[in-house]
Scaffold this motif. Structure first.
Motif, short mmCIF file in Angstrom:
data_model
loop_
_atom_site.label_atom_id
_atom_site.label_comp_id
_atom_site.label_asym_id
_atom_site.label_seq_id
_atom_site.Cartn_x
_atom_site.Cartn_y
_atom_site.Cartn_z
N THR A 23 0.83 -1.21 0.00
CA THR A 23 0.00 0.00 0.00
C THR A 23 0.86 1.25 0.00
OG1 THR A 23 -1.79 -1.15 1.14
CG2 THR A 23 -1.84 1.25 1.21
N ALA A 24 1.99 1.21 0.69
CA ALA A 24 2.89 2.37 0.72
C ALA A 24 3.42 2.67 -0.68
CB ALA A 24 4.02 2.14 1.70
N SER A 25 3.76 1.63 -1.43
CA SER A 25 4.24 1.84 -2.80
C SER A 25 3.14 2.45 -3.66
CB SER A 25 4.69 0.52 -3.42
OG SER A 25 5.81 0.02 -2.74
N LEU A 26 1.91 1.98 -3.49
CA LEU A 26 0.79 2.53 -4.25
C LEU A 26 0.57 4.01 -3.92
CD1 LEU A 26 -1.77 -0.40 -3.99
CD2 LEU A 26 -0.41 0.27 -5.99
N VAL A 27 0.63 4.34 -2.64
CA VAL A 27 0.46 5.74 -2.22
C VAL A 27 1.58 6.59 -2.80
CG1 VAL A 27 0.50 7.31 -0.23
CG2 VAL A 27 -0.87 5.22 -0.15
N ASN A 33 2.63 10.68 -9.31
CA ASN A 33 1.94 10.93 -10.57
C ASN A 33 0.94 12.09 -10.47
OD1 ASN A 33 3.26 8.86 -11.96
ND2 ASN A 33 1.80 7.35 -11.24
N ALA A 34 0.68 12.56 -9.27
CA ALA A 34 -0.31 13.63 -9.06
C ALA A 34 0.22 14.95 -9.62
CB ALA A 34 -0.63 13.77 -7.58
N ASP A 35 -0.71 15.82 -9.94
CA ASP A 35 -0.32 17.13 -10.46
C ASP A 35 -0.12 18.15 -9.34
OD1 ASP A 35 -2.95 17.32 -9.75
OD2 ASP A 35 -3.65 18.20 -11.61
N GLY A 36 -0.08 17.69 -8.11
CA GLY A 36 0.14 18.56 -6.96
C GLY A 36 -0.07 17.77 -5.68
N PRO A 37 0.10 18.43 -4.54
CA PRO A 37 -0.09 17.76 -3.25
C PRO A 37 -1.51 17.21 -3.11
CG PRO A 37 0.94 19.89 -2.95
CD PRO A 37 0.49 19.83 -4.37
N ARG A 38 -1.66 16.19 -2.29
CA ARG A 38 -2.96 15.56 -2.06
C ARG A 38 -3.21 15.44 -0.56
NH1 ARG A 38 -3.88 16.69 -6.54
NH2 ARG A 38 -4.06 15.31 -8.32
N THR A 39 -4.47 15.54 -0.19
CA THR A 39 -4.86 15.31 1.20
C THR A 39 -5.10 13.82 1.39
OG1 THR A 39 -7.22 15.57 0.77
CG2 THR A 39 -5.98 17.58 1.36
N LEU A 40 -5.18 13.41 2.64
CA LEU A 40 -5.48 12.02 2.95
C LEU A 40 -6.81 11.61 2.32
CD1 LEU A 40 -5.02 9.37 4.47
CD2 LEU A 40 -6.03 10.46 6.48
N ARG A 41 -7.78 12.46 2.41
CA ARG A 41 -9.11 12.17 1.85
C ARG A 41 -9.03 11.97 0.33
NH1 ARG A 41 -14.35 15.43 3.47
NH2 ARG A 41 -15.78 13.80 2.89
N PRO A 50 -9.22 2.42 2.33
CA PRO A 50 -9.67 3.07 3.56
C PRO A 50 -8.68 4.14 4.01
CG PRO A 50 -9.64 0.66 3.81
CD PRO A 50 -8.98 0.99 2.50
N LYS A 51 -9.19 5.17 4.65
CA LYS A 51 -8.32 6.25 5.14
C LYS A 51 -7.25 5.71 6.08
CE LYS A 51 -11.28 10.31 4.96
NZ LYS A 51 -11.93 11.34 5.76
N THR A 52 -7.60 4.74 6.90
CA THR A 52 -6.62 4.19 7.85
C THR A 52 -5.44 3.56 7.12
OG1 THR A 52 -7.92 2.16 8.02
CG2 THR A 52 -8.26 3.82 9.74
N SER A 53 -5.70 2.85 6.03
CA SER A 53 -4.61 2.23 5.26
C SER A 53 -3.74 3.29 4.60
CB SER A 53 -5.18 1.30 4.17
OG SER A 53 -5.86 0.24 4.76
N ALA A 54 -4.38 4.29 4.01
CA ALA A 54 -3.63 5.37 3.36
C ALA A 54 -2.81 6.15 4.39
CB ALA A 54 -4.57 6.29 2.60
N HIS A 55 -3.40 6.40 5.55
CA HIS A 55 -2.69 7.15 6.60
C HIS A 55 -1.49 6.37 7.11
CE1 HIS A 55 -2.11 9.00 10.64
NE2 HIS A 55 -2.18 10.07 9.87
N ARG A 56 -1.65 5.08 7.32
CA ARG A 56 -0.55 4.23 7.77
C ARG A 56 0.59 4.26 6.73
NH1 ARG A 56 -2.84 -0.49 7.55
NH2 ARG A 56 -4.07 -0.06 9.39
#
Length: 85
Positions: A23-27, A33-41, A50-56
């Protein structure tokens, strides 16, 4: 910039990501690849995780100095994440 995949990242970054859960590699790739910063949401929605997985994953990436976090002064406050290059 072209879309980053694990195969075209530099060797050191690939080695650091290999020590983390998938999951860390995916994040990391999503942020790269994003065109700018991203929030957790935003990350959670874009990746259908899930937010918990992305946050971890973000915490793990931050500990490895692969991503940075910047406060965003909104109501409610949130943080924006980006790849640390």
């Amino acid at each position: 910039m072209t879309d980053a995949t694990l195969g075209n990242l530099d060797r050191l970054t690939r080695e650091r990501l290999a020590e983390l859960p998938p999951t860390a590699s995916l994040v990391y790739l999503e942020l790269r690849n994003a065109d700018g910063p991203r929030t957790l949401r935003q990350l959670s929605r874009q990746m259908a995780r899930p937010k918990t997985s992305a946050h971890r994953a973000l915490r793990q990436l931050h500990e490895k100095n692969l991503v940075t976090c910047s406060p965003r002064h909104t109501d409610p406050p949130s943080s924006e994440w980006s790849v640390d290059e």
